[in-house]
Design an enzyme around this catalytic site. Structure first.
Site, PDB file in Angstrom:
ATOM      1  N   THR A  73      16.746 -68.392  33.091  1.00 13.32           N
ATOM      2  CA  THR A  73      17.723 -69.163  33.868  1.00 13.32           C
ATOM      3  C   THR A  73      17.340 -70.639  33.912  1.00 13.32           C
ATOM      4  O   THR A  73      18.180 -71.517  33.710  1.00 13.32           O
ATOM      5  CB  THR A  73      17.826 -68.589  35.295  1.00 13.32           C
ATOM      6  OG1 THR A  73      18.322 -67.257  35.210  1.00 13.32           O
ATOM      7  CG2 THR A  73      18.760 -69.401  36.159  1.00 13.32           C
TER       8      THR A  73
ATOM      9  N   ASN B 298      24.626 -59.870  27.357  1.00 12.71           N
ATOM     10  CA  ASN B 298      23.777 -58.932  28.082  1.00 12.71           C
ATOM     11  C   ASN B 298      24.515 -57.679  28.534  1.00 12.71           C
ATOM     12  O   ASN B 298      23.928 -56.622  28.677  1.00 12.71           O
ATOM     13  CB  ASN B 298      23.135 -59.622  29.281  1.00 12.71           C
ATOM     14  CG  ASN B 298      24.123 -60.411  30.107  1.00 12.71           C
ATOM     15  OD1 ASN B 298      24.887 -61.234  29.576  1.00 12.71           O
ATOM     16  ND2 ASN B 298      24.136 -60.185  31.401  1.00 12.71           N
TER      17      ASN B 298
ATOM     18  N   GLN C  17      18.614 -61.978  25.473  1.00 14.44           N
ATOM     19  CA  GLN C  17      18.745 -60.550  25.120  1.00 14.44           C
ATOM     20  C   GLN C  17      18.359 -60.247  23.679  1.00 14.44           C
ATOM     21  O   GLN C  17      18.293 -59.077  23.305  1.00 14.44           O
ATOM     22  CB  GLN C  17      20.180 -60.071  25.370  1.00 14.44           C
ATOM     23  CG  GLN C  17      20.571 -60.016  26.836  1.00 14.44           C
ATOM     24  CD  GLN C  17      19.739 -59.027  27.652  1.00 14.44           C
ATOM     25  OE1 GLN C  17      19.047 -58.164  27.106  1.00 14.44           O
ATOM     26  NE2 GLN C  17      19.790 -59.158  28.965  1.00 14.44           N
TER      27      GLN C  17
ATOM     28  N   CYS D 220      22.372 -59.422  37.172  1.00 13.23           N
ATOM     29  CA  CYS D 220      22.408 -60.645  37.957  1.00 13.23           C
ATOM     30  C   CYS D 220      23.654 -60.709  38.819  1.00 13.23           C
ATOM     31  O   CYS D 220      23.754 -61.518  39.719  1.00 13.23           O
ATOM     32  CB  CYS D 220      22.348 -61.860  37.055  1.00 13.23           C
ATOM     33  SG  CYS D 220      20.807 -61.911  36.183  1.00 13.23           S
TER      34      CYS D 220
END
Lengths: 389, 383
Positions: free
Chosen positions: A72, A151, A179, A325
């Protein structure tokens, strides 16, 4: 109770070999890498080795790797950093509608700050047509940011073609490869990538560490200001044990990727086929061929994905109702919306993502329970046509 | 056998902390955002740690934001607050002897339309409250003063600064990295609105920090994405790190009183003995308002760097200044702010004590140091 973990895209357990190299760092190499005496020099060497191992995994030079606290941060750094450094050149960024929230929300933020963002649509498999990227480029375009593989649905984007287009137009190309690193081979030069985000805990490395690859000569401003670590690009005392862990995870991934690929793909295909054969009213989400070998996203009609996840959990099976998330939220997945899954069906979606420690029996056990749970939940749905009442 | 007197720049992780972390690497490795058992356990442990760490500084759990370390916490505090509260004013005050991260953040803010004043310190490194008052304007929105200085160990009049800021309705940020574990922290008592903590500085793992954010204080996040940490800091939680910091806090709470007493004794031995057995050697920093683990001297006629290397040959690790800037040749900005000349600053050395030092380490240093200084002075054309 037996636990079967099928949520490797959310996070992975640390590889035992990684823990083995990290522990001595906690115990002995504790110096601050910025100091000049031997404690610090040992730390510096450990960091350099890890940097080299990671660079090697993605075909980069060691000095092109900047360690961050995770994927992130790397995404935020790439987007905000380039937007700020190229302020004079223009304010247009091209991205896709199926990015991870880190890229998506960094773009929304930049939009609020006056940048222009183009969110390109994808096809029903989640695949982005490279010609759309080409058409979207203007004189103002400074950055293209396209996820390498999504993802949630696992679709692998044609980033080599996008890289070529970006290069030809003189626009920087960033990809969120959180990923894909460790799952499929990556060479930043062959793929024409200028910036690449990755995260250690998705490739059996530790949490709290990631990296941004920055091609030599790429203009970028730091996100975190302070000391002069990471060649003044990322301040903060280096997280030596976790950096070493990422280095080791990279080495292992480099060595075992091919074998891991066939292992998870075989199990994933088995899972997919068994579900197809045993359960009706389902919809596969994601690309039939251009897809991560471990990922399988499926919608079960007349069912809530969350109830399915919770029921599977009771049987010891860990899966995800969407991106980890965002699965705390009730909104339907932006990725499933983008590929045209109707909201009612999107609600019933589950992501299975497989990994290193899964076994053949796990698949049989999972399908067995899945058939039972889906049947039971559908019996409770007034909309289910096959209801037995 | 090597002796370590550089606890300020980096601390070993306490073995008890490592032990607490290990299960969270492989056994309990879930992502707190997941709905299944692995995810539940992860989110439960994060919240438990949050409570523990909050109580360490007398805060509420929902006032704790986990970050990747103190530098990030400082960035979030200053940049996040400044950007969010721009409409109220664009003036920020820091002290001249802040950690390098605060100075560089201030530089960034200055480039982005903010005005940053630096309040000077006295010869001991203490911020003068009247001078701080004199710099406050109607546009001042934030004051950032470190709880105690990381190089010279001087403790700031934090309570007075906090009260002044509260009265003037200005937010008060304090970087407490150097002070944590050595002074009892209480954000309520000290009227602190934003407080930076680091895990490694209490013998926890690197790569984890905390920003305390008082309820009602609004910040813009720096790292956005999945919305973790109530939207203030996105990114999958570093569970082993968080568990490690919690364990470090537990140990600290239990042992701090004794440890401070023990280290204070060692420090007093160094401060009391060194200027006596070595001529033309002076203490930097405050004689009394000083962290229990810090002894900082300047030695006339020699380079701190040569002294550091000579001590290294004898197996003793020390520091010439903040580790974050020790790659550069610039003298420490902190020492210059005390009014030291460049050559005086260059002739300074910092000894920081910590959990694993023993009385014998102090004996050994006191035994070795005079000879080393003497030899270097013989070689020095200046002396």
């Amino acid at each position: 109770m037996r636990r079967i973990y099928l949520d490797y895209n959310a996070t992975t357990p640390l590889h035992p070999g990684v823990l083995e190299v990290m522990l001595p760092c906690y115990k002995s190499i504790f110096g601050n890498a910025s100091t000049i005496y031997s404690f610090g020099q040992e730390a510096r060497k450990a960091i350099d080795d890890a940097r080299e191992a990671l660079a090697c995994l993605i075909g980069a030079e060691p000095e092109e790797i900047v360690f961050t606290s995770g994927g992130t941060e790397a995404d935020n750094f790439a987007l905000k950093g380039v937007a700020s450094a190229l302020k004079g050149k223009g304010g247009h960024i091209i991205t896709s509608s199926i990015e991870h929230h880190a890229v998506l929300f960094a773009c929304k933020y930049l939009e609020k700050m006056g940048k222009k963002i183009t969110y390109l649509p994808v096809d029903r498999y989640g695949w982005l047509d490279p010609s759309r990227v080409k058409e979207a480029i203007t004189n103002e375009t400074v950055l293209i940011s396209i996820i390498h593989a999504n993802n949630e649905i696992g679709t692998i984007e044609p980033i080599a073609e996008i890289g070529k287009i970006a290069r030809a137009c003189g626009v920087y190309f960033h990809t969120d490869a959180v990923q894909t690193v460790g799952k499929i081979p990556i060479d930043v030069n062959e793929l024409g990538i200028d910036l690449l985000s990755l995260s250690a805990h998705k490739l059996y490395g530790p949490k709290g560490i990631g990296a941004l690859y920055i091609r030599k000569g790429t203009r970028i401003h730091p996100l975190i200001h302070g000391g002069e670590q990471e060649r003044k690009r990322r301040a903060g005392t280096e997280n030596v044990p976790c950096i070493v862990g990422l280095g080791e995870a990279s080495k292992i991934a480099g060595k075992e990727m091919r074998q891991e690929y066939s292992h998870v793909k075989k199990l994933r295909d088995k899972l997919e086929n068994k579900i197809k054969d045993n359960i009706d009213y389902i919809r596969f989400n994601g690309h039939p061929t251009e897809r991560l070998p471990n990922t399988f996203n499926v919608s079960f009609e007349f069912i809530e994905g969350e109830s399915l996840v919770l029921n599977l959990d009771l049987k010891g099976i860990a899966a995800s109702s969407g991106s980890a998330c965002a699965s705390g939220s009730l909104e339907p997945s932006h990725v499933l919306s983008a590929i045209g899954v109707p909201p009612a069906i999107a609600q019933g979606s589950i992501r299975f993502s497989l990994g290193r420690e899964n076994k053949e029996e796990d698949i049989d056990y999972t399908v067995e329970n899945l058939v039972e749970i889906v049947g039971r939940l559908r019996e409770m749905s007034p909309l289910f046509p096959g209801r037995k009442d | 056998m090597s002796i370590y007197f550089d606890y300020q720049s980096s601390k070993p992780v306490d073995p008890r902390v490592i032990e607490a972390m290990i299960p969270y690497y492989r056994k309990e490795f879930g992502n707190p955002s997941s709905l299944h058992m692995e995810g539940d356990e992860a989110s439960r442990i994060v919240e438990e740690c949050r409570e523990n760490i909050a109580s360490f500084i007398k805060a509420e759990p929902d006032e704790i934001v986990f970050t990747s370390g103190a530098t990030e916490s400082n960035n979030l505090a200053l940049i996040g607050f400044a950007l969010r509260n721009r409409a109220k004013g664009n003036h920020i005050i820091i002290s001249e002897i802040e950690h390098i991260s605060i100075h560089n953040i201030a530089k960034y803010l200055t480039k982005n339309g903010f005005e940053v004043s630096k309040v000077p310190v006295d010869q001991y490194g203490r911020v003068d409250i009247r001078k701080l008052l004199g710099r406050i304007t109607e546009r001042t929105i934030l004051v950032s003063v470190g709880y105690a200085n990381n190089e010279i160990g001087t403790i700031q009049p934090v309570l007075q600064i906090g009260e002044l800021c509260r009265k003037k309705k200005i937010a008060f940020h304090s970087d407490a990295v150097a002070a944590q574990g050595l002074l009892p922290l209480d954000v309520g008592r000290d009227r602190i609105d934003l407080l930076t903590l680091s895990s490694n500085d209490i013998y926890g793992p690197k790569g984890l920090g905390v920003l305390y954010v008082r309820k009602g204080i609004r910040l813009n996040p720096l790292i956005i994405g999945g919305g973790q940490e109530r939207g203030l800091r996105s990114g999958s939680e570093n569970i082993p790190g968080i568990v490690g910091m919690k364990r470090a806090v537990e140990i600290m709470e239990k042992e701090m009183e004794k440890e401070v007493e023990r280290l204070g004794k060692y420090r007093d031995r160094l401060i009391g003995t060194i200027p006596k057995i070595i001529l033309r050697c002076h203490l930097n920093g405050h004689p009394k308002q000083r962290l229990a683990n810090n002894a900082h001297f300047r030695f006339e006629g020699i380079e701190g760097e040569s002294l550091l290397l000579s001590l290294k040959d004898k197996g003793i690790s020390v520091s010439t200044g903040s580790a974050c800037s020790s790659m550069t040749l610039e003298p420490s900005h902190t020492l210059i702010s005390l009014g030291l000349l460049h050559e005086e600053a260059h002739g300074s050395l910092e000894f920081t004590l910590g959990r694993f030092n023993k009385e014998e380490d102090v004996d050994r240093l006191l035994e070795v140091l005079p000879g080393v200084v003497e030899r270097l002075r013989e070689l020095s054309p200046l002396y």
